[in-house]
Structure formats: structure tokens, C-alpha cells
Design a protein around this motif. Structure first.
Motif, PDB file in Angstrom:
ATOM      1  N   ILE A 155       0.816  -1.222   0.000  1.00 50.27           N
ATOM      2  CA  ILE A 155       0.000   0.000   0.000  1.00 50.27           C
ATOM      3  C   ILE A 155       0.852   1.277   0.000  1.00 50.27           C
ATOM      4  CG2 ILE A 155      -1.855   1.262   1.205  1.00 50.27           C
ATOM      5  CD1 ILE A 155      -2.887  -1.472   2.183  1.00 50.27           C
ATOM      6  N   PRO A 156       1.926   1.381   0.818  1.00 51.48           N
ATOM      7  CA  PRO A 156       2.698   2.635   0.793  1.00 51.48           C
ATOM      8  C   PRO A 156       3.264   2.947  -0.591  1.00 51.48           C
ATOM      9  CG  PRO A 156       3.331   1.286   2.696  1.00 51.48           C
ATOM     10  CD  PRO A 156       2.425   0.440   1.849  1.00 51.48           C
ATOM     11  N   THR A 157       3.824   1.922  -1.270  1.00 43.98           N
ATOM     12  CA  THR A 157       4.409   2.158  -2.596  1.00 43.98           C
ATOM     13  C   THR A 157       3.315   2.482  -3.613  1.00 43.98           C
ATOM     14  OG1 THR A 157       6.161   0.619  -2.034  1.00 43.98           O
ATOM     15  CG2 THR A 157       5.889   1.104  -4.369  1.00 43.98           C
ATOM     16  N   LEU A 158       2.205   1.765  -3.551  1.00 43.68           N
ATOM     17  CA  LEU A 158       1.118   1.992  -4.519  1.00 43.68           C
ATOM     18  C   LEU A 158       0.482   3.360  -4.298  1.00 43.68           C
ATOM     19  CD1 LEU A 158      -0.350  -1.619  -4.459  1.00 43.68           C
ATOM     20  CD2 LEU A 158       0.906  -0.553  -6.346  1.00 43.68           C
ATOM     21  N   ALA A 159       0.405   3.800  -3.046  1.00 36.72           N
ATOM     22  CA  ALA A 159      -0.148   5.139  -2.760  1.00 36.72           C
ATOM     23  C   ALA A 159       0.768   6.193  -3.361  1.00 36.72           C
ATOM     24  CB  ALA A 159      -0.287   5.348  -1.253  1.00 36.72           C
ATOM     25  N   ALA A 160       2.086   5.997  -3.204  1.00 38.89           N
ATOM     26  CA  ALA A 160       3.034   6.985  -3.744  1.00 38.89           C
ATOM     27  C   ALA A 160       2.915   7.050  -5.268  1.00 38.89           C
ATOM     28  CB  ALA A 160       4.461   6.609  -3.325  1.00 38.89           C
ATOM     29  N   ILE A 161       2.770   5.891  -5.920  1.00 36.86           N
ATOM     30  CA  ILE A 161       2.640   5.882  -7.388  1.00 36.86           C
ATOM     31  C   ILE A 161       1.363   6.621  -7.801  1.00 36.86           C
ATOM     32  CG2 ILE A 161       2.237   4.405  -9.412  1.00 36.86           C
ATOM     33  CD1 ILE A 161       3.984   2.282  -8.066  1.00 36.86           C
ATOM     34  N   ALA A 162       0.248   6.256  -7.148  1.00 36.47           N
ATOM     35  CA  ALA A 162      -1.038   6.886  -7.511  1.00 36.47           C
ATOM     36  C   ALA A 162      -0.941   8.403  -7.343  1.00 36.47           C
ATOM     37  CB  ALA A 162      -2.162   6.310  -6.656  1.00 36.47           C
ATOM     38  N   HIS A 163      -0.372   8.842  -6.231  1.00 35.21           N
ATOM     39  CA  HIS A 163      -0.334  10.284  -5.960  1.00 35.21           C
ATOM     40  C   HIS A 163       0.596  11.014  -6.940  1.00 35.21           C
ATOM     41  CE1 HIS A 163      -1.816   9.208  -1.671  1.00 35.21           C
ATOM     42  NE2 HIS A 163      -2.788   9.208  -2.570  1.00 35.21           N
ATOM     43  N   ALA A 164       1.713  10.354  -7.273  1.00 36.58           N
ATOM     44  CA  ALA A 164       2.631  10.989  -8.237  1.00 36.58           C
ATOM     45  C   ALA A 164       1.949  11.169  -9.594  1.00 36.58           C
ATOM     46  CB  ALA A 164       3.883  10.132  -8.387  1.00 36.58           C
ATOM     47  N   LYS A 165       0.975  10.295  -9.887  1.00 37.15           N
ATOM     48  CA  LYS A 165       0.277  10.378 -11.184  1.00 37.15           C
ATOM     49  C   LYS A 165      -1.018  11.190 -11.059  1.00 37.15           C
ATOM     50  CE  LYS A 165       2.817   6.939 -13.192  1.00 37.15           C
ATOM     51  NZ  LYS A 165       3.648   7.077 -14.374  1.00 37.15           N
ATOM     52  N   GLY A 166      -1.247  11.783  -9.897  1.00 35.92           N
ATOM     53  CA  GLY A 166      -2.448  12.620  -9.712  1.00 35.92           C
ATOM     54  C   GLY A 166      -3.725  11.811  -9.543  1.00 35.92           C
ATOM     55  N   ALA A 167      -3.582  10.533  -9.141  1.00 34.38           N
ATOM     56  CA  ALA A 167      -4.771   9.674  -8.966  1.00 34.38           C
ATOM     57  C   ALA A 167      -4.980   9.367  -7.488  1.00 34.38           C
ATOM     58  CB  ALA A 167      -4.571   8.374  -9.749  1.00 34.38           C
ATOM     59  N   LYS A 168      -6.149   8.811  -7.163  1.00 37.27           N
ATOM     60  CA  LYS A 168      -6.467   8.422  -5.785  1.00 37.27           C
ATOM     61  C   LYS A 168      -6.275   6.911  -5.628  1.00 37.27           C
ATOM     62  CE  LYS A 168      -8.384  12.426  -4.533  1.00 37.27           C
ATOM     63  NZ  LYS A 168      -7.534  13.381  -3.834  1.00 37.27           N
ATOM     64  N   LEU A 169      -5.834   6.517  -4.447  1.00 33.30           N
ATOM     65  CA  LEU A 169      -5.734   5.084  -4.152  1.00 33.30           C
ATOM     66  C   LEU A 169      -6.966   4.668  -3.359  1.00 33.30           C
ATOM     67  CD1 LEU A 169      -4.166   2.396  -4.182  1.00 33.30           C
ATOM     68  CD2 LEU A 169      -3.156   3.071  -2.000  1.00 33.30           C
ATOM     69  N   VAL A 170      -7.764   3.769  -3.939  1.00 31.76           N
ATOM     70  CA  VAL A 170      -8.960   3.236  -3.275  1.00 31.76           C
ATOM     71  C   VAL A 170      -8.663   1.784  -2.897  1.00 31.76           C
ATOM     72  CG1 VAL A 170     -11.414   2.687  -3.524  1.00 31.76           C
ATOM     73  CG2 VAL A 170     -10.472   4.744  -4.628  1.00 31.76           C
ATOM     74  N   VAL A 171      -8.840   1.448  -1.616  1.00 31.89           N
ATOM     75  CA  VAL A 171      -8.500   0.105  -1.143  1.00 31.89           C
ATOM     76  C   VAL A 171      -9.735  -0.595  -0.597  1.00 31.89           C
ATOM     77  CG1 VAL A 171      -7.045  -1.238   0.430  1.00 31.89           C
ATOM     78  CG2 VAL A 171      -6.175   0.904  -0.520  1.00 31.89           C
ATOM     79  N   ASP A 172      -9.991  -1.804  -1.104  1.00 35.36           N
ATOM     80  CA  ASP A 172     -11.036  -2.665  -0.545  1.00 35.36           C
ATOM     81  C   ASP A 172     -10.390  -3.454   0.593  1.00 35.36           C
ATOM     82  OD1 ASP A 172     -12.786  -4.737   0.069  1.00 35.36           O
ATOM     83  OD2 ASP A 172     -13.464  -5.014  -1.995  1.00 35.36           O
ATOM     84  N   ASN A 173     -10.792  -3.155   1.822  1.00 38.49           N
ATOM     85  CA  ASN A 173     -10.152  -3.770   3.004  1.00 38.49           C
ATOM     86  C   ASN A 173     -11.043  -4.853   3.633  1.00 38.49           C
ATOM     87  OD1 ASN A 173      -7.874  -3.855   4.700  1.00 38.49           O
ATOM     88  ND2 ASN A 173      -8.817  -2.524   6.227  1.00 38.49           N
ATOM     89  N   THR A 174     -11.949  -5.415   2.821  1.00 39.26           N
ATOM     90  CA  THR A 174     -12.923  -6.397   3.319  1.00 39.26           C
ATOM     91  C   THR A 174     -12.270  -7.602   4.012  1.00 39.26           C
ATOM     92  OG1 THR A 174     -14.474  -5.773   1.580  1.00 39.26           O
ATOM     93  CG2 THR A 174     -14.768  -7.967   2.540  1.00 39.26           C
ATOM     94  N   PHE A 175     -11.127  -8.078   3.473  1.00 43.32           N
ATOM     95  CA  PHE A 175     -10.487  -9.268   4.051  1.00 43.32           C
ATOM     96  C   PHE A 175      -9.748  -8.960   5.356  1.00 43.32           C
ATOM     97  CE2 PHE A 175      -9.806 -12.720   0.573  1.00 43.32           C
ATOM     98  CZ  PHE A 175     -11.084 -12.501   0.079  1.00 43.32           C
ATOM     99  N   CYS A 176      -9.456  -7.679   5.603  1.00 46.79           N
ATOM    100  CA  CYS A 176      -8.483  -7.354   6.670  1.00 46.79           C
ATOM    101  C   CYS A 176      -8.928  -6.296   7.674  1.00 46.79           C
ATOM    102  CB  CYS A 176      -7.194  -6.854   6.032  1.00 46.79           C
ATOM    103  SG  CYS A 176      -6.451  -7.980   4.921  1.00 46.79           S
ATOM    104  N   PRO A 177     -10.206  -6.227   8.085  1.00 46.82           N
ATOM    105  CA  PRO A 177     -10.513  -5.190   9.068  1.00 46.82           C
ATOM    106  C   PRO A 177      -9.681  -5.411  10.326  1.00 46.82           C
ATOM    107  CG  PRO A 177     -12.293  -6.819   8.984  1.00 46.82           C
ATOM    108  CD  PRO A 177     -11.336  -7.145   7.866  1.00 46.82           C
ATOM    109  N   MET A 178      -9.227  -4.360  10.953  1.00 48.51           N
ATOM    110  CA  MET A 178      -8.354  -4.371  12.137  1.00 48.51           C
ATOM    111  C   MET A 178      -6.928  -4.818  11.805  1.00 48.51           C
ATOM    112  SD  MET A 178     -10.845  -3.591  14.184  1.00 48.51           S
ATOM    113  CE  MET A 178     -10.267  -3.576  15.846  1.00 48.51           C
ATOM    114  N   VAL A 179      -6.778  -5.780  10.904  1.00 51.27           N
ATOM    115  CA  VAL A 179      -5.459  -6.353  10.615  1.00 51.27           C
ATOM    116  C   VAL A 179      -4.571  -5.310   9.925  1.00 51.27           C
ATOM    117  CG1 VAL A 179      -4.256  -8.154   9.295  1.00 51.27           C
ATOM    118  CG2 VAL A 179      -6.384  -8.708  10.500  1.00 51.27           C
TER     119      VAL A 179
END
Ligand code: PLP
Length: 407
Positions: free
Chosen positions: A170-194
């Protein structure tokens, strides 16, 4: 950065008393709300005045107080400014994507996401709203970067991709998305709290509340967690996807799900503990098992870096039985002979749920897409429950493997 403990944030939340001072909140079922001064109505309508600023709630499809409480609890769990809940996980995902990326825009998405989301992006969006998606293996960072175009508005990923449990960086993918002017949307269904994706740079987190968060498989529901500005934009009377497409959560569902949040952390600990015990024993017995808590998992170290302490590695594991026939035999023995669990799609239930991914939750994918995503025909996904004792359940699992000559 220190990751806030989601349970502490939840405990910090101002308690919502019932109408008569009850320890549980009251359920507000009204679909419409009384305006006390007629001249405030235009401002209430424009979203400029709410219950906390001299106005009142407007209409149940806009904000409902009970659904709003669940939204604030979800915001506390995910560490966002705001959140709001929807009638399903799919409506949360589709509303967010349509809000951020409309006609003519482009999305980059993981290629092993839930089959329903895959079909939405691959078939429905291009056909209905001219919104295209490029699918990539999100563990291949160069491929993710190369998939962006000047129209890309969103990078969409699952924290732990369905069904192969590939953990996203997630940290690397967020940096890529932001550098390209896009938003990072994450489906966290498998990992709440984790995992708390916002702590690692995600802009919006979506959930199917139907799964772990609810825990009893009795409500279909979803949530969107993000900035207050983004959540408010979803409710805009001219351009808001939640307001205008209307996937509204029933307040009774919001109440029921809210009552299960205080023990979500305890449940996740136990789901994770049992999944890890089974995965370790399966690996020792040389059964092909995929579980991110095993050091052999390709993203084990990555998950260790981004996970919250104390909730384990998640409650899902996969076993590759080789062929669809053997996968079916295995699940039938486990369900019909020993009542180890249920052959059913979905996850996050208190009992174990098992499904053969290629012919169920990922069946929207073509044979080529399945092969490219590495989803084998005999792959059985197991969402490990916590009924019975660990040893009783292990004996049942082991005996099914013995019958199939796998141990
Ligand atoms: N996201 C993931 C990861 C899922 O597994 C699912 C359903 O299985 C969904 C979203 C869709 O959620 P719902 O069934 O609540 O619409």
C-alpha cells in the motif's frame, strides 16, 4: 509513524445513548425529518446546515442518524475523518469509483480482485458509462506504473487480494497513484483491524460489511471511509452518487451491525489464530497451502511491515487440491461427513465457509483471466471460523485430507 489501535479509536468515540438514556443507541426509522423554521430549508437542502449547525436531518436517503453512527464507528476503525454506510459492498465500490472517475476516465486495478468488482470494471463500466480499466498484477510495481495513462483517476486494489491473498504494498502503490495525480482506493474487506490502509497513504477505504465486520452472515452491507469532504460529496444533491443512485442502508441493519463492532477485534484475533495453526500444520504435512502468516508466503514480510500488531495475519487460507473434482470432494467430506464448515461463498462467518474460487467467487473471470491471475481450478478458499475447539476442527480437516490420500 505509530499506527493507532483501532479498538482504542473505537473506544474514544463519544457514546451514542438511546433516546431514554439506554446504553444502546435508539434506531431512527423516520425517512423524513421535521424542519422547525421554514426559512432554513434551502440551506439544509444545499448541505450548508445539518443537525449540528442549526438545521436538522433532511431525508433518509441523504443522512440517517443511526446509519450515521455506524459510519462514525467505521471512520474510527479505519482512522478516517468520516465514513458512510451503504446497502452492500458492491454499492460502496461502484459509488466511490463513479464519484472519482466518470465517463472517459481510466482506472488501474489489481487483476485478482473479487469477481463481482472485476465484472463491474471489465464489462459493466465500459459498456454503460465509458469508463475503462487496465488490470495489473499489483505486486509488479513496474507494471502498475506503466498501466497509468493521462486519464487515470483511480488505482483500485484489495489489501489482500481475493482469492490468492496477495498482499498489496500500500505505501508504494499510494506513492505511485499520488505521483500520477490519482487516488488510491482500497477494498479492506479481508483485513478489518489487521491492516489500516489509510495509515499507509490510501485515500479511500471501502468494505463489504457483509463479511468479518458483521460476522453473522445475516446482512448485506457496505461502507465508504474517507475525508469529510469526499463523504459529503457523495451526498451532493446534484452530483453525489450515494444521493442519486441511492444504495441506502436500512437503519435496522446499521443498528445490528453496530452492535457487533465492539467484539470485531476479538473475533479477528481468533479467526487469525486458528487460520495460522491450520496453515502451519498443513504446510508441515506438505499440503499446498497459501496463508500470508507463513514465512513462505511471498508477501509475508511486507504484511508484517504494514499490519497492526495483535490481530494476526487474517482469517483466510487457500488449499490447492489440484483439480475441481478433488476440490469438490474435499468440501463435500468436510461439510457432509464432519460438519467442519459450510460449502458456501462469502467469508467472515463464525463457522468456516469454503468455496472453490474458480467456479464460484471468481467465476466472472474467463479461463484466460483466471490463468493469468494464477487462480488454479482446484483452489479452495477457506474462511476459518471459531466454533468448536481447534483440535476438534483440525482432526476433521486432517481426516478429510487422509481420505483423499493427501497426507
Ligand atoms: N469486496 C470483496 C473483497 C468481496 O469478497 C465481496 C463479496 O464477496 C465484495 C466486495 C462485495 O460485497 P457485497 O456482497 O457486500 O456487495
Amino acid at each position: 509513524m505509530k499506527t493507532p489501535d483501532p479498538i482504542e479509536s473505537l473506544a474514544d468515540l463519544r457514546h451514542e445513548f438511546g433516546e431514554h438514556g439506554g446504553v444502546n443507541m435508539s434506531v431512527e426509522t423516520s425517512t423524513t425529518f421535521t424542519v422547525m423554521a421554514a426559512d432554513t430549508l434551502p440551506e439544509i437542502f444545499q448541505g450548508l446546515r445539518g443537525p449540528a449547525s442549526g438545521g436538522c436531518y433532511l431525508y433518509g436517503r441523504h443522512f440517517n442518524p443511526t446509519v450515521y453512527v455506524l459510519g462514525r464507528q467505521m471512520a474510527a476503525i479505519e482512522g478516517t475523518e468520516a465514513a458512510y454506510c451503504t446497502a452492500s459492498g458492491m454499492s460502496a465500490i461502484s459509488s466511490v469509483l463513479l464519484q472519482l472517475a466518470g465517463h472517459g476516465a481510466h482506472i488501474v486495478a489489481g487483476n485478482t480482485i473479487y469477481g463481482g468488482t472485476f465484472a463491474l470494471l471489465k464489462e459493466y463500466f465500459p459498456a454503460k458509462v465509458g469508463l475503462k480499466t487496465t488490470f495489473v498484477d499489483v505486486s509488479n510495481i513496474a507494471a502498475v506504473e506503466a498501466a497509468f495513462t493521462d486519464r487515470t483517476k483511480v488505482l483500485f486494489i484489495e489489501t489482500m487480494a481475493n482469492p490468492l491473498l496477495t498482499v498489496a504494498d500500500i505505501p508504494t502503490l499510494a506513492a505511485i497513484a499520488h505521483a500520477k495525480g490519482a487516488k488510491l482506493v482500497v477494498d479492506n474487506t479481508f483485513c478489518p483491524m489487521v491492516v489500516s490502509p489509510i495509515q499507509h497513504g490510501a485515500d479511500v477505504v471501502v468494505h463489504s460489511l457483509t463479511k468479518f465486520i458483521n460476522g453473522a452472515s445475516d446482512y448485506i452491507a457496505g461502507a465508504i471511509c474517507g475525508t469529510a469532504e469526499f463523504i459529503t460529496s457523495l451526498m451532493d444533491v446534484h452530483q453525489g452518487t450515494l444521493m442519486l443512485l441511492g444504495p441506502t442502508m436500512d437503519p435496522q441493519a446499521a443498528y445490528a451491525i453496530s452492535m457487533r463492532l465492539p467484539h470485531l477485534g476479538i473475533r479477528m484475533v481468533e479467526h487469525s489464530r486458528r487460520a495460522k495453526v491450520f496453515a502451519e500444520r498443513l504446510a508441515e504435512s506438505k499440503v499446498p497451502v497459501t496463508y500470508p502468516g507463513l514465512p513462505s508466503h511471498p508477501q509475508h514480510d511486507l504484511l508484517k511491515r504494514i499490519m497492526n500488531p495483535d490481530y494476526g495475519y487474517g482469517g483466510i487460507l487457500c488449499i490447492d487440491l489440484g483439480t475441481k473434482l478433488r476440490a469438490n470432494e474435499f468440501m463435500e467430506i468436510l461439510q457432509n461427513k464432519d460438519r467442519f464448515g459450510f460449502m458456501a461463498v462469502s467469508l467472515g462467518y463464525f463457522d468456516t465457509l469454503m468455496s472453490c474460487s474458480a467456479s464460484s467467487t471468481s467465476s466472472e473471470m474467463s479461463p484466460e483471466d483466471l490463468e493469468e491471475a494464477g487462480i488454479q481450478p482446484g483452489l479452495v478458499r477457506m474462511s476459518i471460523g471459531y466454533t468448536g475447539t481447534v483440535e476438534q476442527r483440525w482432526e476433521q480437516l486432517h481426516s478429510a485430507l487422509e481420505i483423499l490420500n493427501l497426507v
